[in-house]
Design an enzyme around this catalytic site. Structure first.
Site, PDB file in Angstrom:
ATOM      1  N   LYS A  54      35.821  32.316  60.545  1.00 14.46           N
ATOM      2  CA  LYS A  54      34.646  31.767  61.235  1.00 14.46           C
ATOM      3  C   LYS A  54      34.511  32.341  62.644  1.00 14.46           C
ATOM      4  CE  LYS A  54      34.306  30.488  57.746  1.00 14.46           C
ATOM      5  NZ  LYS A  54      35.096  30.394  56.517  1.00 14.46           N
ATOM      6  N   GLY A 181      34.658  40.782  44.105  1.00 15.65           N
ATOM      7  CA  GLY A 181      34.527  39.324  44.110  1.00 15.65           C
ATOM      8  C   GLY A 181      33.378  38.871  44.986  1.00 15.65           C
ATOM      9  N   ILE A 185      34.527  33.906  49.858  1.00 12.31           N
ATOM     10  CA  ILE A 185      35.327  34.770  50.743  1.00 12.31           C
ATOM     11  C   ILE A 185      34.732  36.183  50.755  1.00 12.31           C
ATOM     12  CG2 ILE A 185      37.608  35.823  51.085  1.00 12.31           C
ATOM     13  CD1 ILE A 185      38.849  33.205  50.094  1.00 12.31           C
ATOM     14  N   GLU A 204      30.931  42.190  41.299  1.00 21.44           N
ATOM     15  CA  GLU A 204      31.199  40.826  40.817  1.00 21.44           C
ATOM     16  C   GLU A 204      31.102  40.780  39.293  1.00 21.44           C
ATOM     17  OE1 GLU A 204      32.010  37.534  41.883  1.00 21.44           O
ATOM     18  OE2 GLU A 204      31.674  37.132  39.748  1.00 21.44           O
ATOM     19  N   ARG A 274      42.609  32.629  44.301  1.00 28.44           N
ATOM     20  CA  ARG A 274      43.905  32.411  44.938  1.00 28.44           C
ATOM     21  C   ARG A 274      44.844  31.719  43.963  1.00 28.44           C
ATOM     22  NH1 ARG A 274      44.089  33.207  50.297  1.00 28.44           N
ATOM     23  NH2 ARG A 274      45.650  31.570  50.594  1.00 28.44           N
ATOM     24  N   ASP A 316      45.747  23.071  47.842  1.00 30.63           N
ATOM     25  CA  ASP A 316      45.499  24.226  46.974  1.00 30.63           C
ATOM     26  C   ASP A 316      46.494  24.315  45.822  1.00 30.63           C
ATOM     27  OD1 ASP A 316      43.410  24.953  48.596  1.00 30.63           O
ATOM     28  OD2 ASP A 316      44.148  26.981  49.019  1.00 30.63           O
ATOM     29  N   ALA A 324      39.936  23.454  52.635  1.00 32.60           N
ATOM     30  CA  ALA A 324      40.795  22.833  53.643  1.00 32.60           C
ATOM     31  C   ALA A 324      40.525  21.345  53.795  1.00 32.60           C
ATOM     32  CB  ALA A 324      40.597  23.544  54.975  1.00 32.60           C
ATOM     33  N   HIS A 451      13.205  14.514  65.825  1.00 37.39           N
ATOM     34  CA  HIS A 451      12.233  15.600  65.726  1.00 37.39           C
ATOM     35  C   HIS A 451      12.211  16.404  67.013  1.00 37.39           C
ATOM     36  CE1 HIS A 451       8.614  17.762  64.632  1.00 37.39           C
ATOM     37  NE2 HIS A 451       8.143  17.503  65.854  1.00 37.39           N
TER      38      HIS A 451
HETATM   39  P1  FAD Z   1      47.796  26.305  52.899  1.00 37.93           P
HETATM   40  O1  FAD Z   1      46.804  26.283  53.987  1.00 37.93           O
HETATM   41  O2  FAD Z   1      47.876  27.529  52.068  1.00 37.93           O
HETATM   42  O3  FAD Z   1      49.188  25.995  53.559  1.00 37.93           O
HETATM   43  C1  FAD Z   1      50.372  25.999  52.841  1.00 37.93           C
HETATM   44  C2  FAD Z   1      51.523  26.255  53.780  1.00 37.93           C
HETATM   45  O4  FAD Z   1      52.746  26.076  53.071  1.00 37.93           O
HETATM   46  C3  FAD Z   1      51.568  27.685  54.313  1.00 37.93           C
HETATM   47  O5  FAD Z   1      51.654  27.642  55.719  1.00 37.93           O
HETATM   48  C4  FAD Z   1      52.827  28.293  53.702  1.00 37.93           C
HETATM   49  O6  FAD Z   1      53.485  29.199  54.568  1.00 37.93           O
HETATM   50  C5  FAD Z   1      53.678  27.057  53.484  1.00 37.93           C
HETATM   51  N1  FAD Z   1      54.661  27.196  52.402  1.00 37.93           N
HETATM   52  C6  FAD Z   1      54.466  27.643  51.140  1.00 37.93           C
HETATM   53  N2  FAD Z   1      55.587  27.541  50.421  1.00 37.93           N
HETATM   54  C7  FAD Z   1      56.530  27.022  51.245  1.00 37.93           C
HETATM   55  C8  FAD Z   1      57.890  26.678  51.086  1.00 37.93           C
HETATM   56  N3  FAD Z   1      58.495  26.780  49.915  1.00 37.93           N
HETATM   57  N4  FAD Z   1      58.550  26.197  52.156  1.00 37.93           N
HETATM   58  C9  FAD Z   1      57.931  26.044  53.360  1.00 37.93           C
HETATM   59  N5  FAD Z   1      56.645  26.347  53.559  1.00 37.93           N
HETATM   60  C10 FAD Z   1      55.947  26.822  52.515  1.00 37.93           C
HETATM   61  N6  FAD Z   1      38.466  26.344  53.295  1.00 37.93           N
HETATM   62  C11 FAD Z   1      37.520  25.593  53.873  1.00 37.93           C
HETATM   63  O7  FAD Z   1      37.485  24.378  53.658  1.00 37.93           O
HETATM   64  N7  FAD Z   1      36.591  26.138  54.716  1.00 37.93           N
HETATM   65  C12 FAD Z   1      36.561  27.460  54.981  1.00 37.93           C
HETATM   66  O8  FAD Z   1      35.715  27.925  55.741  1.00 37.93           O
HETATM   67  C13 FAD Z   1      37.539  28.287  54.382  1.00 37.93           C
HETATM   68  N8  FAD Z   1      37.576  29.609  54.627  1.00 37.93           N
HETATM   69  C14 FAD Z   1      38.554  30.379  54.092  1.00 37.93           C
HETATM   70  C15 FAD Z   1      38.553  31.741  54.356  1.00 37.93           C
HETATM   71  C16 FAD Z   1      39.528  32.546  53.818  1.00 37.93           C
HETATM   72  C17 FAD Z   1      39.522  34.014  54.134  1.00 37.93           C
HETATM   73  C18 FAD Z   1      40.551  31.967  53.004  1.00 37.93           C
HETATM   74  C19 FAD Z   1      41.641  32.821  52.440  1.00 37.93           C
HETATM   75  C20 FAD Z   1      40.552  30.625  52.720  1.00 37.93           C
HETATM   76  C21 FAD Z   1      39.551  29.819  53.254  1.00 37.93           C
HETATM   77  N9  FAD Z   1      39.502  28.438  52.980  1.00 37.93           N
HETATM   78  C22 FAD Z   1      38.510  27.676  53.529  1.00 37.93           C
HETATM   79  C23 FAD Z   1      40.459  27.797  52.062  1.00 37.93           C
HETATM   80  C24 FAD Z   1      41.528  27.050  52.855  1.00 37.93           C
HETATM   81  O9  FAD Z   1      42.167  27.942  53.720  1.00 37.93           O
HETATM   82  C25 FAD Z   1      42.539  26.410  51.909  1.00 37.93           C
HETATM   83  O10 FAD Z   1      41.861  25.625  50.963  1.00 37.93           O
HETATM   84  C26 FAD Z   1      43.499  25.521  52.678  1.00 37.93           C
HETATM   85  O11 FAD Z   1      44.201  26.262  53.642  1.00 37.93           O
HETATM   86  C27 FAD Z   1      44.489  24.856  51.724  1.00 37.93           C
HETATM   87  O12 FAD Z   1      45.343  24.051  52.450  1.00 37.93           O
HETATM   88  P2  FAD Z   1      46.825  23.710  51.944  1.00 37.93           P
HETATM   89  O13 FAD Z   1      47.407  22.844  52.988  1.00 37.93           O
HETATM   90  O14 FAD Z   1      46.764  23.208  50.561  1.00 37.93           O
HETATM   91  O15 FAD Z   1      47.581  25.106  51.871  1.00 37.93           O
END
Ligand code: FAD
Length: 472
Positions: A54, A181, A185, A204, A274, A316, A324, A451
């Site tokens: 962003k 894709g 993203i 795509e 992903r 995720d 997020a 408005h």
């Molecule tokens: P993650 O954010 O993936 O965090 C998981 C964490 O766990 C990571 O830091 C990783 O290092 C850690 N981890 C993994 N395994 C282990 C382990 N065994 N031990 C310790 N640590 C570990 N979503 C939106 O809502 N809005 C957006 O605008 C948006 N834009 C995006 C743009 C891009 C380019 C990408 C790639 C994604 C985007 N997303 C967006 C998606 C969003 O980033 C994810 O849905 C979100 O981060 C998921 O959150 P999470 O906490 O499930 O996992």
């Protein structure tokens, strides 16, 4: 192995928006919490996802729009691009946001454990091994997130064949960029580089962009992306990439067979989805199998299927809605459930989704096709309002967009809202609250809307569903 410390109420594995929010919320509710993170606080979202993308979308949009100010009577000199500064700004934003999590952990007394967390069996429960030290807790929350999927023949090399992570870190504008894709993203990162001067091509598999979104609205956005200069090849698949003399040749084929074509480009980015992070997580040690796609399966209360008591998963890694704010919502729900006293739940149909292109495409609830499938064509009503009839949009010179509102014909209940407009990401908040409160279209139409504002288009679309719009 040392005797596990049993004094924690909750260990969270992963400090993305799901994990860090769950950890903070649980600590605020009085639980003793630790959060294990192996790479960076803030996870994908803050480091290589939502936040940096962003920041670049905003910077690149300012760069692009600064070149078109003459029609407003504003003359600027030569608009120049300093990529180092733009990337530096993006990184400063990331640093500020991730630093904020460290601060919040300290403030809320969440113990931050640095390292890879691995589940280990402990009696009839589960503990977490972090670099050889075992931490026991009453509950463990898996919030390990996801990483980009690779395609056969297109292995990420970080230089020519990129994932979204590297595509957000380029030091200069590639002359040409092929994106595999056309999901959110792909179109977001494609927009960034097209605005900065790249020749962007998107390949795509489906016959349109954003296959999960409302088809009509996606078509509307496609028009803008084409105007930006992005070229699209729908119904095509990328079969492989070969680096030669600094260029990368990407072989693309029609999905139903036919002649392949090779695109010679500077970079190729693969953004086809992903995959969940479950590698070396120790799921097998606690008797848990993932589903066919690798996601962790959970029950309605987010407890992991077939796991010992006290093991939960969110975000995720469970693959329900990979966004997020959804990870956050799920994480907060588990924290509140564990702290007891409240009965939280996640209302998935009210989860918004935004594509941060220009204009933005934001939606909540059902697409028109989903509503027709559930209620039948005659069971729904659809109201549309063009931004061309919204005074604020016209005043901004950004009137090429629209709002679509879908309702249940019998009950008037709001089923879905889709917005193609500048600031759609802000506008969707109103629709999300309306969905959460199970509003009727009449509720939306009767509410005051300041408005002149863009959200007046939502009100008009709600009225249009009953053929009562005023300004069209
Ligand atoms: P993650 O954010 O993936 O965090 C998981 C964490 O766990 C990571 O830091 C990783 O290092 C850690 N981890 C993994 N395994 C282990 C382990 N065994 N031990 C310790 N640590 C570990 N979503 C939106 O809502 N809005 C957006 O605008 C948006 N834009 C995006 C743009 C891009 C380019 C990408 C790639 C994604 C985007 N997303 C967006 C998606 C969003 O980033 C994810 O849905 C979100 O981060 C998921 O959150 P999470 O906490 O499930 O996992």
């Amino acid at each position: 192995m040392a005797k596990p410390d049993q004094s924690l109420d909750l260990i969270v594995i992963g400090a993305g928006p799901g994990g860090y929010v769950a950890a903070i919320k649980a600590a605020q509710l009085g639980l003793k919490v630790a959060c294990v993170e192996k790479a960076y606080l803030g996870g994908t979202c803050l480091n290589v996802g939502c936040i940096p993308s962003k920041a670049l979308l905003d910077s690149s949009e300012r760069y692009a729009s600064a070149q078109h100010l003459a029609v407003r009577g504003i003359t600027v000199g030569d608009v120049k691009l300093d990529m180092t500064k733009m990337m530096g700004f993006k990184q400063s934003v990331v640093n500020k946001m991730t630093g904020g999590i460290g601060f919040l952990f300290k403030k809320n007394k969440v113990t931050h454990l640095e390292g890879h967390g691995k589940l280990v069996k402990q009696g009839d429960g589960v503990a977490v091994d972090v670099g050889g030290k075992v931490y026991g807790a009453t509950n463990v929350l898996i919030a390990t997130g996801s990483t980009p999927v690779e395609l056969p023949g297109l292995t990420f090399d970080g230089k020519h064949v990129l994932s979204s992570t590297e595509a957000l870190e380029l030091e200069s504008v590639p002359e040409s960029l092929l994106i595999v894709g056309g999901g959110y993203i792909g179109v977001e990162i494609g927009s960034v580089w097209a605005r900065l001067g790249s020749k962007v091509t998107i390949v795509e598999f489906a016959d349109r962009i954003l296959p999960a979104s409302d088809e009509e609205m996606a078509k509307g956005l496609l028009k803008h992306l084409k105007k930006l200069g992005i070229e699209f090849h729908f119904g095509h698949v990328a079969k492989g990439a070969k680096v030669q003399k600094g260029k990368v040749g990407v072989v693309v084929e029609p999905k139903d067979g036919g002649d392949s074509k090779t695109f010679a480009v500077d970079k190729v980015m693969v953004a086809v989805g992903r995959k969940p992070n479950t590698d070396k997580l120790g799921l097998d040690a606690i008797g848990v199998e993932t589903d066919k796609r690798g996601f962790i399966e959970v029950n309605d209360d987010f407890s992991v299927k077939n796991a010992p008591k006290g093991v939960y998963a969110i975000g995720d890694v469970i693959g329900k809605i990979m966004l997020a704010h959804n990870a956050e919502q799920e994480g907060k729900t588990v924290a509140e459930m564990l702290a007891k006293g409240t009965k939280p739940h996640v209302n998935y149909p009210a989860c918004p989704a935004v594509v941060y292109t220009h204009p933005e495409l934001a939606s909540v609830g059902m697409t028109e096709a989903e509503a027709v499938e559930k209620f039948g064509k005659d069971g729904i009503k659809v109201g549309k309002f063009p931004l061309a009839a919204n005074g604020r949009a016209v005043g901004m010179g950004e009137a090429d967009g629209s709002v679509k509102v879908i309702g249940d014909k019998k009950t008037d209940r709001l089923l879905g809202v889709h917005i193609l407009s500048p600031h759609a990401s802000d506008m969707i908040g109103e629709a999300t609250v309306a969905m959460e409160f199970a509003s009727s279209l009449e509720d939306v139409a009767r509410s005051y809307h300041a408005h002149p504002t863009l959200p007046e288009a939502i009100k008009e679309a709600a009225m249009a569903a009953d053929k009562k719009a005023i300004h069209i």
